[in-house]
Design a protein around this motif. Structure first.
Motif, PDB file in Angstrom:
ATOM      1  N   GLY A   2       1.104  -1.078   0.101  1.00 61.80           N
ATOM      2  CA  GLY A   2      -0.329  -0.507  -0.068  1.00 61.80           C
ATOM      3  C   GLY A   2       1.008   1.339  -0.449  1.00 61.80           C
ATOM      4  N   SER A   3       0.415   2.347   0.183  1.00 63.36           N
ATOM      5  CA  SER A   3       0.396   3.588  -0.103  1.00 63.36           C
ATOM      6  C   SER A   3       1.011   4.661   1.014  1.00 63.36           C
ATOM      7  CB  SER A   3       0.073   4.774  -1.775  1.00 63.36           C
ATOM      8  OG  SER A   3       0.947   6.127  -1.310  1.00 63.36           O
ATOM      9  N   TYR A   4       1.720   4.407   2.446  1.00 62.49           N
ATOM     10  CA  TYR A   4       2.028   5.101   3.347  1.00 62.49           C
ATOM     11  C   TYR A   4       1.714   6.723   3.245  1.00 62.49           C
ATOM     12  CZ  TYR A   4       3.297   6.175   7.972  1.00 62.49           C
ATOM     13  OH  TYR A   4       2.873   6.302   9.439  1.00 62.49           O
ATOM     14  N   THR A   5       0.785   6.833   3.786  1.00 62.35           N
ATOM     15  CA  THR A   5       0.883   8.298   3.924  1.00 62.35           C
ATOM     16  C   THR A   5       1.032   9.087   5.116  1.00 62.35           C
ATOM     17  OG1 THR A   5      -1.984   7.887   2.455  1.00 62.35           O
ATOM     18  CG2 THR A   5      -1.077  10.011   4.007  1.00 62.35           C
ATOM     19  N   PRO A   6       2.341  10.056   5.405  1.00 59.22           N
ATOM     20  CA  PRO A   6       2.447  10.345   6.687  1.00 59.22           C
ATOM     21  C   PRO A   6       1.492  11.501   7.064  1.00 59.22           C
ATOM     22  CG  PRO A   6       3.879  10.668   4.508  1.00 59.22           C
ATOM     23  CD  PRO A   6       2.798  10.254   3.911  1.00 59.22           C
ATOM     24  N   VAL A   7       1.147  11.290   8.289  1.00 60.11           N
ATOM     25  CA  VAL A   7       0.264  12.077   9.122  1.00 60.11           C
ATOM     26  C   VAL A   7       0.217  12.907   9.263  1.00 60.11           C
ATOM     27  CG1 VAL A   7      -1.225  12.809  11.545  1.00 60.11           C
ATOM     28  CG2 VAL A   7      -0.321  10.846  10.975  1.00 60.11           C
ATOM     29  N   MET A   8       1.408  14.164   9.318  1.00 68.55           N
ATOM     30  CA  MET A   8       1.959  15.227   8.424  1.00 68.55           C
ATOM     31  C   MET A   8       1.624  16.361   7.234  1.00 68.55           C
ATOM     32  SD  MET A   8       5.775  15.431   7.137  1.00 68.55           S
ATOM     33  CE  MET A   8       6.358  14.452   5.678  1.00 68.55           C
ATOM     34  N   GLY A   9       1.587  15.424   6.585  1.00 68.29           N
ATOM     35  CA  GLY A   9       0.731  15.488   5.082  1.00 68.29           C
ATOM     36  C   GLY A   9      -0.468  16.136   5.605  1.00 68.29           C
ATOM     37  N   GLY A  10      -1.083  15.647   6.307  1.00 67.95           N
ATOM     38  CA  GLY A  10      -2.362  16.353   6.789  1.00 67.95           C
ATOM     39  C   GLY A  10      -3.129  17.627   7.701  1.00 67.95           C
ATOM     40  N   TYR A  11      -1.358  17.263   8.043  1.00 66.01           N
ATOM     41  CA  TYR A  11      -1.218  18.122  10.033  1.00 66.01           C
ATOM     42  C   TYR A  11       0.027  18.622   9.501  1.00 66.01           C
ATOM     43  CZ  TYR A  11      -6.175  16.293  11.533  1.00 66.01           C
ATOM     44  OH  TYR A  11      -7.134  16.116  11.503  1.00 66.01           O
ATOM     45  N   PRO A  12       0.748  18.794   8.659  1.00 59.54           N
ATOM     46  CA  PRO A  12       1.782  20.173   8.900  1.00 59.54           C
ATOM     47  C   PRO A  12       2.287  21.282   9.654  1.00 59.54           C
ATOM     48  CG  PRO A  12       0.899  21.240   7.134  1.00 59.54           C
ATOM     49  CD  PRO A  12      -0.201  19.936   7.928  1.00 59.54           C
ATOM     50  N   SER A  13       3.094  20.957  10.518  1.00 61.79           N
ATOM     51  CA  SER A  13       3.810  22.527  11.608  1.00 61.79           C
ATOM     52  C   SER A  13       3.803  23.229  11.190  1.00 61.79           C
ATOM     53  CB  SER A  13       5.113  21.841  12.110  1.00 61.79           C
ATOM     54  OG  SER A  13       4.584  20.800  13.338  1.00 61.79           O
ATOM     55  N   LYS A  14       2.430  24.382  10.584  1.00 63.21           N
ATOM     56  CA  LYS A  14       3.441  25.945  10.753  1.00 63.21           C
ATOM     57  C   LYS A  14       3.097  26.860  11.712  1.00 63.21           C
ATOM     58  CE  LYS A  14      -0.421  25.889   7.384  1.00 63.21           C
ATOM     59  NZ  LYS A  14      -1.280  25.848   6.027  1.00 63.21           N
ATOM     60  N   GLU A  15       2.950  27.886  11.790  1.00 61.95           N
ATOM     61  CA  GLU A  15       2.092  28.766  12.530  1.00 61.95           C
ATOM     62  C   GLU A  15       0.595  29.503  12.522  1.00 61.95           C
ATOM     63  OE1 GLU A  15       6.133  31.557  13.049  1.00 61.95           O
ATOM     64  OE2 GLU A  15       4.013  32.530  13.348  1.00 61.95           O
ATOM     65  N   PRO A  16      -0.494  29.516  12.926  1.00 62.46           N
ATOM     66  CA  PRO A  16       0.256  29.807  14.653  1.00 62.46           C
ATOM     67  C   PRO A  16      -0.012  28.672  15.216  1.00 62.46           C
ATOM     68  CG  PRO A  16      -2.052  30.660  13.563  1.00 62.46           C
ATOM     69  CD  PRO A  16      -1.564  29.806  12.595  1.00 62.46           C
ATOM     70  N   HIS A  17      -0.489  27.561  14.524  1.00 59.10           N
ATOM     71  CA  HIS A  17      -0.173  26.395  15.700  1.00 59.10           C
ATOM     72  C   HIS A  17       1.121  26.638  16.671  1.00 59.10           C
ATOM     73  CE1 HIS A  17      -3.428  25.417  13.711  1.00 59.10           C
ATOM     74  NE2 HIS A  17      -3.431  25.736  12.611  1.00 59.10           N
TER      75      HIS A  17
END
Length: 436
Positions: free
Chosen positions: A143-158
């Motif tokens: 299968g094709s693994y999808t990194p969670v960061m693809g949907g939740y990248p670290s960026k401001e303001p979070h």
């Protein structure tokens, strides 16, 4: 090219041989990736990390060429990096050090987001250093693994982009120190049914009844586990504490990582696609019963033809001769109308459930459903076990599964925990974690 790949992929999905279908799908994926790289390069929007992510399912006779082949496509690494005197393992470690130390610019908002690319098999023995990302997909990983960061990248303001990361010499080259927090423990795990891992490239409608039953049984098993987590065991829709929504809403949002397939960083507005997904499974499982009902109706209609002809034998000569022809004609019309209505209903459900199904199939590869001791529900790596910890690293929105080893931890992989994906990690007190 995009239309070509999509239309050809639709034809490939009709191939019965699983191995041929999978091979053809990956070849189409390669063509699509190469085209996307060309477009990104033309716009000068490509970096080493993005290239590695896009080509991580490619292969090479010499594994080092997996990285060296990309050097000429990016400005992040110069030609001196190409050194065939290095082993593949040393190459991977050097590349990870460059990413973590910021010598290669992160594609998203944090250098630590690269750790989201770590993938492990269910029974993997985690070797040290566990923080090194192997850009090759595991040999047995389907299968094709999808990194969670693809949907939740670290960026401001979070998140503030200031990770505290050190490579202390006293621990040797295999360890690093990352400021973070370990805040919870995995209490329950429920691996997804095997058929979903093997048939992820296929529409739900192609699953056989045994597979659908396996998924239904999995849903019932998970619901029984969730029952113990609800604040009010008499109410199936009791509140999920981290978000204040019902447990049912929290559950289906977890299965798709609370993301849509159309807009990757958007949350679904409602659960209509999920409910259509469930309805489609129910209908597919009940389809043999519907076929039996249709045959019974047609059988009764056909059998009644001679009976009615006999009844009208001396009363109405027209009905006596017309009925034997009219009843079969009625049966044929009924069969056509039934088939058209059935196909129309299934097409409607398939279109409506596509958004949830696409996300669910993408995010569940290499992961399993889990519940933590604090009652959080989410998806954790298949290599994670009950008793493993979950924690945040400074600057990351994505939580990670960690396993205690001696005085430190080994990194298992990224996770999704519903209700703590929008910067909640900054609320915890942090310490310097030793990652081995």
């Amino acid at each position: 090219m995009t239309n070509c790949v999509h239309k050809t992929l639709a034809a490939v999905r009709a191939i019965e041989d699983v191995h041929v279908r999978r091979s053809a799908s990956f070849k189409l994926l390669c063509a699509s990736v190469l085209f996307s790289i060309k477009k990104a390069r033309d716009k000068a929007e490509i970096g080493t990390l993005k290239l590695l992510i896009r080509t991580r399912w490619f292969d090479a006779t010499d594994r080092r060429d997996k990285v060296f082949a990309l050097v000429g496509l990016t400005s992040d690494i110069n030609q001196s990096f190409v050194d065939y005197s290095k082993s593949y393992e040393d190459l991977m470690r050097d590349l990870n050090l460059m990413l973590l130390e910021g010598r290669i610019k992160p594609t998203w908002g944090n250098v630590l987001d690269v750790l989201s690319l770590i993938t492990r098999e269910e029974d993997d023995e985690i070797a040290e250093p566990s923080w090194v990302v192997d850009v090759f997909k595991p040999q047995n990983f389907e299968g094709s693994y999808t990194p969670v960061m693809g949907g939740y990248p670290s960026k401001e303001p979070h998140i503030q982009r200031k990770p505290e990361l050190r490579f202390p010499e006293e621990y040797g080259p295999e360890c690093l120190r990352i400021r973070g927090t370990v805040f919870d423990t995995i209490a329950h795990t429920a691996p997804f049914p095997t058929f979903l891992r093997e048939g992820g490239s296929q529409p739900v409608g192609t699953y056989d009844l045994q597979n659908i039953s396996a998924y239904r049984d999995w849903l019932l098993r998970v619901d029984a586990i969730l029952e113990t987590q609800r604040t009010d065991t008499t109410d199936a829709d009791s509140m999920y504490r981290p978000t204040g929504e019902s447990h049912n809403d929290a559950f289906w949002r977890t299965l798709c990582c609370n993301r849509t397939s159309t807009y990757g960083l958007k949350t679904p507005t409602d659960g209509s696609s999920y409910h259509a997904f469930l309805t489609n499974l129910i209908i597919l499982e009940a389809s043999p019963e519907f076929v039996r009902i249709k045959r019974w109706i047609l059988g009764v209609a056909t059998a009644s033809s001679p009976t009615m002809a006999y009844y009208f034998r001396g009363r109405n000569w027209f009905l006596r001769y017309a009925l034997p022809f009219a009843v079969p004609l009625f049966a044929i019309c009924f069969n056509v109308a039934w088939s058209k209505a059935w196909e129309s209903w299934q097409d409607h459900l398939h279109i409506k459930q596509r958004d949830f199904q696409t996300c669910h199939m993408a995010w569940m590869w290499g992961r399993q459903f889990a519940i933590t001791e604090q009652g959080l529900i989410g998806l954790v790596p298949v290599a994670a076990r009950v008793g493993d910890s979950v924690g945040f690293f400074a600057g990351c929105r994505v939580p990670y599964a960690l396993r205690r080893r001696g005085e430190g931890y080994v990194l298992i992989g990224d996770s999704y925990l519903h209700g703590v994906m929008d910067g909640e990690g900054e609320k915890f007190e942090t310490e310097m974690l030793k990652i081995m």
